[in-house]
Design a protein around this motif. Sequence first.
Motif, mmCIF file in Angstrom:
data_model
loop_
_atom_site.group_PDB
_atom_site.id
_atom_site.type_symbol
_atom_site.label_atom_id
_atom_site.label_comp_id
_atom_site.label_asym_id
_atom_site.label_seq_id
_atom_site.Cartn_x
_atom_site.Cartn_y
_atom_site.Cartn_z
ATOM 1 N N ALA A 47 0.826 -1.208 0.000
ATOM 2 C CA ALA A 47 0.000 0.000 0.000
ATOM 3 C C ALA A 47 0.861 1.258 0.000
ATOM 4 O O ALA A 47 0.472 2.280 -0.581
ATOM 5 C CB ALA A 47 -0.930 -0.013 1.204
ATOM 6 N N ARG A 48 2.037 1.213 0.671
ATOM 7 C CA ARG A 48 2.910 2.389 0.677
ATOM 8 C C ARG A 48 3.414 2.717 -0.726
ATOM 9 O O ARG A 48 3.761 3.864 -1.011
ATOM 10 C CB ARG A 48 4.098 2.157 1.608
ATOM 11 N N GLY A 49 3.480 1.712 -1.578
ATOM 12 C CA GLY A 49 3.876 1.984 -2.950
ATOM 13 C C GLY A 49 2.869 2.831 -3.705
ATOM 14 O O GLY A 49 3.199 3.410 -4.745
ATOM 15 N N VAL B 141 1.336 18.279 -1.494
ATOM 16 C CA VAL B 141 2.629 18.882 -1.176
ATOM 17 C C VAL B 141 3.721 17.825 -1.347
ATOM 18 O O VAL B 141 3.581 16.709 -0.835
ATOM 19 C CB VAL B 141 2.627 19.413 0.271
ATOM 20 N N PRO B 142 4.792 18.117 -2.066
ATOM 21 C CA PRO B 142 5.845 17.103 -2.255
ATOM 22 C C PRO B 142 6.397 16.603 -0.929
ATOM 23 O O PRO B 142 6.793 17.376 -0.058
ATOM 24 C CB PRO B 142 6.928 17.872 -3.041
ATOM 25 N N GLY B 143 6.400 15.278 -0.775
ATOM 26 C CA GLY B 143 6.909 14.663 0.442
ATOM 27 C C GLY B 143 5.955 14.711 1.613
ATOM 28 O O GLY B 143 6.292 14.238 2.701
ATOM 29 N N GLY B 144 4.758 15.274 1.433
ATOM 30 C CA GLY B 144 3.830 15.418 2.555
ATOM 31 C C GLY B 144 2.918 14.229 2.767
ATOM 32 O O GLY B 144 2.463 13.984 3.885
ATOM 33 N N ALA B 145 2.606 13.484 1.704
ATOM 34 C CA ALA B 145 1.704 12.343 1.837
ATOM 35 C C ALA B 145 2.420 11.183 2.530
ATOM 36 O O ALA B 145 3.593 10.921 2.269
ATOM 37 C CB ALA B 145 1.196 11.904 0.468
ATOM 38 N N HIS B 146 1.718 10.509 3.412
ATOM 39 C CA HIS B 146 2.327 9.396 4.125
ATOM 40 C C HIS B 146 1.243 8.439 4.594
ATOM 41 O O HIS B 146 0.065 8.807 4.732
ATOM 42 C CB HIS B 146 3.129 9.885 5.327
ATOM 43 N N GLU C 264 -2.591 10.216 5.040
ATOM 44 C CA GLU C 264 -2.805 11.655 5.056
ATOM 45 C C GLU C 264 -2.160 12.264 3.818
ATOM 46 O O GLU C 264 -1.003 11.969 3.507
ATOM 47 C CB GLU C 264 -2.222 12.289 6.318
ATOM 48 N N ILE C 265 -2.934 13.111 3.138
ATOM 49 C CA ILE C 265 -2.451 13.765 1.920
ATOM 50 C C ILE C 265 -2.711 15.261 2.053
ATOM 51 O O ILE C 265 -3.863 15.702 1.972
ATOM 52 C CB ILE C 265 -3.157 13.206 0.665
#
Length: 713
Positions: A186-188, A200-205, A219-220
């Motif tokens: 799912a992280r992929g 936001v670049p690098g913000g989604a996790h 969260e996005i």
Amino acid sequence: MSRRTVTEPQVETVVRTSGDWWLTHGLPLATPPILCGVLGTLIALAHRFWGGDPIKTPIIAVIAFIVGAAVTSFAWMAAGRRKLLRILVVTSGVTATLFLVIGLVVGFGTIWLAYTACSLVVSVLWGIWRGTKYAGSSPGLDSTGASPLMDAIHAARVQFSQPTMDDRGVIRANVQTLPGGTLEEARGLVPLLSSDARAVPGGAHLARHPDKDGVGTIEIPTRDNLKGGVPWPGVTGIGGLPTDPFSIGEYQSGPCMVCVVGDATKDPRAPDIKHVKIGGVTGSGKSTLALAVLANLLVRRRVNVIGIDLSKELQTFGPVVHGLTWMITDEEVARPFLARLAKVIKGRTAHLAREGLRRWTLKSSLNLLIIYVEESKAFRRFQTQYENLVADSRSAGIMWISSTQDWIYRQVSTSVRKNHGVGICFGVEEADDAAHVLPDSVIAALGKNGLPTWGSTRPGYCYAGGGLGIPERMWPKMLRGYQPVDDREIIAAVDAGAPFRDPMDEVTAGLFGELFQRRTIYTGPVWGSDGASAPVTGPSTAPARPARDQVDDVDEPPADALEAEATAEDDNAADRDEMLRSLAESQRRHLGDHATAGDLAYVDPDAEISVDIDDPGEESPDEDQAPKPSPEEARRIWDQLLDELYRSGARRVETSDLTKWLARVQRERTFLYRQTDRWEQAGYVQPCPDDVSGWDLVASPLETAAPGPLHGE
């Protein structure tokens, strides 16, 4: 902190009507009516050629029924898990098969009215289904009308549910894996979802549920709430304890709260201290974070902070130096400090044991000791000591915060990196650099696509995790450290904490001994125009001895004297060489196996030899020679001499000093070796680095400072 107003981004809707749109959307809508017309023609032709024949008609009818059933079954399986599509294809297949069989027998002219009505109904249903699912222009579709994102989600066997968006523009959704899926798969999907949402670049996790495997939350952030910087809200909890949390920055969704140590007096399972490593390229924001962290620590009770910076002096610690218990900027001081710290760790650990404590807590009479190190090339000389001290410090209630650009193995040992359980990583150049700063558990939570490889282009942005009271679900969330608008805010915060800061506890101060008493004390900030005039109190002892190559100012000799001196120098060069060879031969003859190459290092070939050489036949009068002291008295005399040198402010003792002392005790060179070995084992001296001669003075053999009384005595 005041709320920042952020304008909602406007989303422009575009309707495409090009040839590709008609091919991918218009043609599928027209397909059901076309197929109905083709099927009506086939029914009429079948009745004309095979209708009314008692043999052919039943056979052809059975064949048509079997073919219709096979096509309907294939369409059912092709529809997959889409329930509405399955119902639609089965209804269409059964209706077409029945009309084909009945029309073959009775002819199309008999059923044309019912056939036309059913064809219209089926075409409308297909159009509604197609329009509901694919109408308009969707960014998730490719040129063929398929959805690569949806296909990727189905392939990862993961399900998203209950999406919401808060007032900061952060989309949240629950994530649950389906049979055969994992959260790693799912992280992929996170980069695909982030790109599709224009996040936001690098913000989604994606954060894992702490108690359930296969369940998490994604969260996005759809807008960057931190882009304009995060104003520092000031210190919190003035007069509090080191167990009280404070914020060091903000996530897209809110503040990042940290706590250096848990309160074990309330919860025995509270987190213990962990050493912190901070990494990132120059200009990424490490020093700014250091000021925010130090300012919050210096307004609390029961904590002492020692700063070490051997390269930039007070460039980082200047605004807060007057709040530090001890500030070390000189390598000559750092060497004995680290040597003495080993004794401090051992003494504090023993003291905690006598108090019945397995770890530092608020019940102890000791203060929490935090050592904040700004790494440098000069500090790398102490890597062996540094490694041993970091490994043993936690049990003594000592916490290290180490900040440096590179945590690669050539700069810091693997053992040191592993013993720093918490990582705060700012922008780096390569993914491997981030892996050296952040713990493996944080790297796993981030995934390979979430590493901070933005260098210095996004100052202040970082990832933090592995401890400090930061929940595991927050480890993969990007934050931005506070940025004080003016250093005067930091200075004012440190001044506000002055009434509450505790001095070094008696036990630790006694273990550091006179080295601590002789420290430099700053009574005000040493920073900017306001701090330049702040009073600075130096060591309480006499100033250190001048360097050995330092001489008093004298009048310049006349030219004739200089010429004569140069001539004498040339004439006596051969004599000096011969003297050195004679001394070396005498060294080997008298010391034998004890002779080393450095034993004559103290001999100055330029010194003038002015001693009288006695006639070998003459004997010195016995009444002029003092009695030879006993071994115990000789050791006591040398201890007194070392104590005098230590108290004079000297930081080193050299071989030439010790050689002069040999005459005081009437001993040979071997006595010198035995005493220096004894002093090293006792921790009074330690050898200087290879490029510095002599031994560092760590403590006095006659030092009487001792640990204070136990808590409660």
